[in-house]
Design a protein around this motif. Structure first.
Motif, PDB file in Angstrom:
ATOM      1  N   GLU A  13      33.925  34.467  39.956  1.00  0.00           N
ATOM      2  CA  GLU A  13      34.784  35.615  39.676  1.00  0.00           C
ATOM      3  C   GLU A  13      34.971  36.429  40.955  1.00  0.00           C
ATOM      4  OE1 GLU A  13      36.423  36.317  36.976  1.00  0.00           O
ATOM      5  OE2 GLU A  13      35.620  34.645  35.809  1.00  0.00           O
ATOM      6  N   ASP A  15      38.220  39.083  43.064  1.00  0.00           N
ATOM      7  CA  ASP A  15      39.431  39.859  42.807  1.00  0.00           C
ATOM      8  C   ASP A  15      40.686  39.040  43.057  1.00  0.00           C
ATOM      9  OD1 ASP A  15      38.137  42.165  42.029  1.00  0.00           O
ATOM     10  OD2 ASP A  15      37.950  42.926  44.067  1.00  0.00           O
ATOM     11  N   ASP A 485      39.200  48.094  32.570  1.00  0.00           N
ATOM     12  CA  ASP A 485      39.550  46.748  32.128  1.00  0.00           C
ATOM     13  C   ASP A 485      41.011  46.398  32.395  1.00  0.00           C
ATOM     14  OD1 ASP A 485      40.466  48.599  30.275  1.00  0.00           O
ATOM     15  OD2 ASP A 485      40.308  47.190  28.594  1.00  0.00           O
ATOM     16  N   LYS A 488      41.415  43.998  35.337  1.00  0.00           N
ATOM     17  CA  LYS A 488      41.103  42.611  34.967  1.00  0.00           C
ATOM     18  C   LYS A 488      42.272  41.986  34.216  1.00  0.00           C
ATOM     19  CE  LYS A 488      37.543  39.740  32.838  1.00  0.00           C
ATOM     20  NZ  LYS A 488      36.224  39.712  32.149  1.00  0.00           N
ATOM     21  N   ARG A 491      44.991  41.183  36.736  1.00  0.00           N
ATOM     22  CA  ARG A 491      44.640  40.014  37.556  1.00  0.00           C
ATOM     23  C   ARG A 491      44.797  38.715  36.766  1.00  0.00           C
ATOM     24  NH1 ARG A 491      39.766  37.488  38.072  1.00  0.00           N
ATOM     25  NH2 ARG A 491      38.670  39.211  37.056  1.00  0.00           N
ATOM     26  N   ARG A 528      41.043  49.815  42.355  1.00  0.00           N
ATOM     27  CA  ARG A 528      40.058  49.100  41.544  1.00  0.00           C
ATOM     28  C   ARG A 528      38.800  49.954  41.421  1.00  0.00           C
ATOM     29  NH1 ARG A 528      42.318  45.390  45.045  1.00  0.00           N
ATOM     30  NH2 ARG A 528      43.258  43.533  44.101  1.00  0.00           N
ATOM     31  N   TYR A 532      35.394  42.875  39.862  1.00  0.00           N
ATOM     32  CA  TYR A 532      34.994  41.727  39.041  1.00  0.00           C
ATOM     33  C   TYR A 532      34.762  40.573  39.997  1.00  0.00           C
ATOM     34  CZ  TYR A 532      36.760  44.632  35.308  1.00  0.00           C
ATOM     35  OH  TYR A 532      36.958  45.664  34.451  1.00  0.00           O
TER      36      TYR A 532
END
Length: 646
Positions: A13, A15, A485, A488, A491, A528, A532
């Motif tokens: 995981e 970015d 969230d 995420k 992304r 951000r 993540y």
């Protein structure tokens, strides 16, 4: 941060809105790799990188993250290492390495950017295989040798097998060339040296054969204590070679240079030898074509001939193994080829590999004469399906120009109604999302996630995809307020869009989608808040990703947004996709939104695509409103149509 110790390739995981595979610590740089004392370790590192690169090439591309063991590593000065470079080069032959691989260093991490593979047969690049492979493990006879077939030859081998299937009767071949051990044929064939030798029960040590190696005969000695290991390791290769060519004999216990009997397996029991040979034939992989009538394995006959020395002393055996020509294809083992299966790397089995390697477009017959091909399977990335549009409707180029026209200068917003509505409601967004001095298209959607068949995030006001010629495509996710969230979500949506553009839309250039999250009222970028990430990597792509082919990218986007599974796929026995018309797309994407309308009526004559629109609408309703399947009622008075829709 992940541990810096070695580990198997894993999805990590970061970015990056991409497939990112970590391979642990690797010795990098030509000088350091040459100094490695453990050759097996060097080979293992190379094999791991080649395996991951192959999987990404076959699955839309991605990024490999390797952590350098040598802490003073500098990519610009040291390179990656000649053996690693050769491994990548062999994988993408006849393409150049730089056509598919780019490199960036961040700290001790080397990022290897992998572009999707594409055979490009539509451009007459017929030397390329449909998918990438390190080894095919398919063999054939070439003169007196068993050689491995290059992946590019697999389709040709399959084609030749199909062409000669009607003539596979062995009696049609010249008897002098094709001896046979079977006693049933002895009265109809001319005796020859191979057959006479193989009919013996005993031979003398040092006896000279009256024949040598040719396309149908291979001689091997296999003396010494490693007899069983050599038999187990090498037999599958010769089985594949003879079976895939014209059949033939493998004689073990004979020196191939002097043609003298030397014997083998002196301390072995003939029954154990037979068992080893049987195991080898069980190990090889038989792949029949879809229409092959003979669903059986390769046939063979083994004769264990005793070898006698002075005073009739036992000196081992000669194994006379006849391998018959096989109707289809025999692999010595599964090919060395991989693809991504979700977040895991999957080794391709022989049958799937051959299907992908020989994949072609459906034959145009009476069922689909009303369609025109828009995307050809052999000319597209490995995961793509062929795409057709209705004959007489707008072709792909025309659809792109109608739906997403590119002006000579400036950014063109589409659809106009949604752009006008959103910019009027949120005026601070317009300047940020329409840079001056650039050329391209801004494509708005109430939810790009829904457009990609992903779950809608109710916190998202709308999404806008900016495709311009001097920067990577950017996906703006506009939200009421920043929440952890949402980054995420943005992304993952950008990643899914990139994968669809390649694996569905057939885009073959270097491509990434950069996600950005904006606050709707101020137009400010939301940073951000939580990373993540398994690695502290900044999202940075090589310069080659910053200048996309706008028109080609938009044509791929048209396929992504307008394609649907064809109802003819089941009848033709292979899956392919159809394109919506511009009018159908307008109904589904440009005019009607579930938040604004409770009822939508679509009128049209039979065969104009009302059912297609209904199916697409139901899918969007399910995703947008978070419905379960049983919460959607579909009423159909036509029983065959109802059965299809179910």
């Amino acid at each position: 941060m992940v541990s810096k110790s070695n580990f198997a390739p894993v999805w990590v995981e970061t970015d990056y809105p991409d497939q990112v595979i970590g391979v642990g610590e690797v010795t990098l740089g030509e000088h350091c790799r040459k100094k490695m004392s453990d050759a097996s370790k060097r080979k293992a590192e190379k094999n791991t990188l080649v395996q991951v690169a192959c999987a990404l090439l076959n699955s839309g591309g991605g990024i490999i993250v390797a952590m350098s063991k040598n802490k003073d590593y500098n990519y610009t000065k040291d390179g990656i290492g000649q053996d690693l470079e050769q491994g990548f080069g062999d994988l993408v032959k006849p393409s150049l390495i730089q056509d598919h691989f780019s490199y960036l260093q961040q700290g001790i991490c080397l990022l290897i950017f992998v572009k999707t593979w594409c055979a490009g047969l539509a451009n007459n690049e017929s030397t390329k295989a449909r998918i990438c492979s390190a080894e095919s493990h398919l063999y054939k006879r070439s003169g007196t040798s068993a050689i491995q077939i290059a992946p590019t030859e697999a389709a040709e081998l399959q084609k030749k097998k199909k062409e000669t299937k009607k003539n596979r009767d062995r009696q049609e071949e010249p008897p002098a060339k094709r001896p046979h051990l079977s006693s049933s044929n002895q009265n109809t064939e001319i005796p020859n040296p191979v057959k006479l030798f193989c009919s013996k029960e005993y031979v003398r040590l040092g006896e000279t054969l009256g024949f040598g190696e040719d396309m149908h005969v291979e001689l091997k000695s296999y003396e010494g204590k490693s007899f069983r290991n050599r038999l187990s390791e090498n037999l599958p290769k010769y089985i594949s070679a003879f079976a895939n060519t014209d059949g033939g004999f493998l004689l073990i216990g004979v020196n191939d240079q002097t043609k003298k009997v030397v014997g083998c397996g002196k301390d072995e029991n003939p029954n154990d030898i037979q068992n080893e040979v049987d195991k080898a034939f069980q190990k090889v992989i038989h792949v029949h074509s879809a229409h092959c009538e003979k669903q059986e394995n390769c046939k063979y006959t083994l004769k264990v001939i005793n070898v006698s020395g002075e005073s009739d002393a036992h000196c081992g055996y000669v194994l006379a193994l006849e391998i018959e020509k096989f109707c289809c294809v025999v692999f010595s083992e599964n090919p060395d080829s991989w693809k991504m299966d979700g977040k895991k790397i999957k080794s391709l089995e022989a049958r799937e590999w051959l299907q992908m390697m020989t994949g072609t477009d459906p034959v145009i017959d009476q069922l689909c004469q009303g369609f025109e091909k828009e995307l050809s399977m052999p000319a597209a990335p490995p995961q793509c399906k062929p795409v057709y549009g209705l004959k007489g409707s707008a072709r792909l180029d025309a659809l792109q120009n109608t739906l997403f026209p590119v002006q000579t200068a400036g950014i063109n917003g589409r659809p106009e109604t949604l752009c006008t509505e959103m910019f009027a409601k949120y005026p601070n967004l317009e300047n940020i999302m329409k840079p001056e001095g650039d050329r391209g298209v801004l494509i708005m959607s109430r939810s790009w996630a829904v457009d990609l068949d992903q779950e809608k995030n109710d916190e998202v006001v709308f999404d806008a995809l900016l495709i311009s010629e001097n920067s990577p495509p950017t996906l703006y996710t506009v939200v009421q307020e920043g929440k952890p969230d949402l980054w995420k979500h943005a992304r993952l949506t950008a990643f899914q869009l990139k994968q669809n553009l390649v694996n569905l839309g057939g885009y073959t250039g270097m491509i990434c989608i950069i996600p950005k999250v904006l606050e709707c009222h101020s137009g400010a970028l939301i940073p951000r808040e939580i990373r993540y990430s398994d690695f502290n990597l900044d999202v940075c792509y090589p310069d080659s990703y910053g200048s996309p082919d706008i028109e080609a990218l938009l044509r791929s986007l048209v396929i992504v947004l307008l394609s649907f599974r064809s109802c003819l796929s089941d009848q033709l026995g292979c899956e392919f996709l159809n394109l919506l018309t511009a009018e159908q797309f307008d109904i589904l994407h440009s005019k009607y939104y579930f938040e604004d309308f409770r009822k939508v009526f679509v009128h049209g004559l039979p065969g104009t695509g009302k059912t297609v629109i209904a199916a697409q609408l139901m899918r969007k309703i399910k995703i947008t409103l978070h419905c379960k399947t049983e919460e959607i009622l579909y009423i159909c008075e036509n029983k065959p149509l109802r059965h299809f829709m179910e």
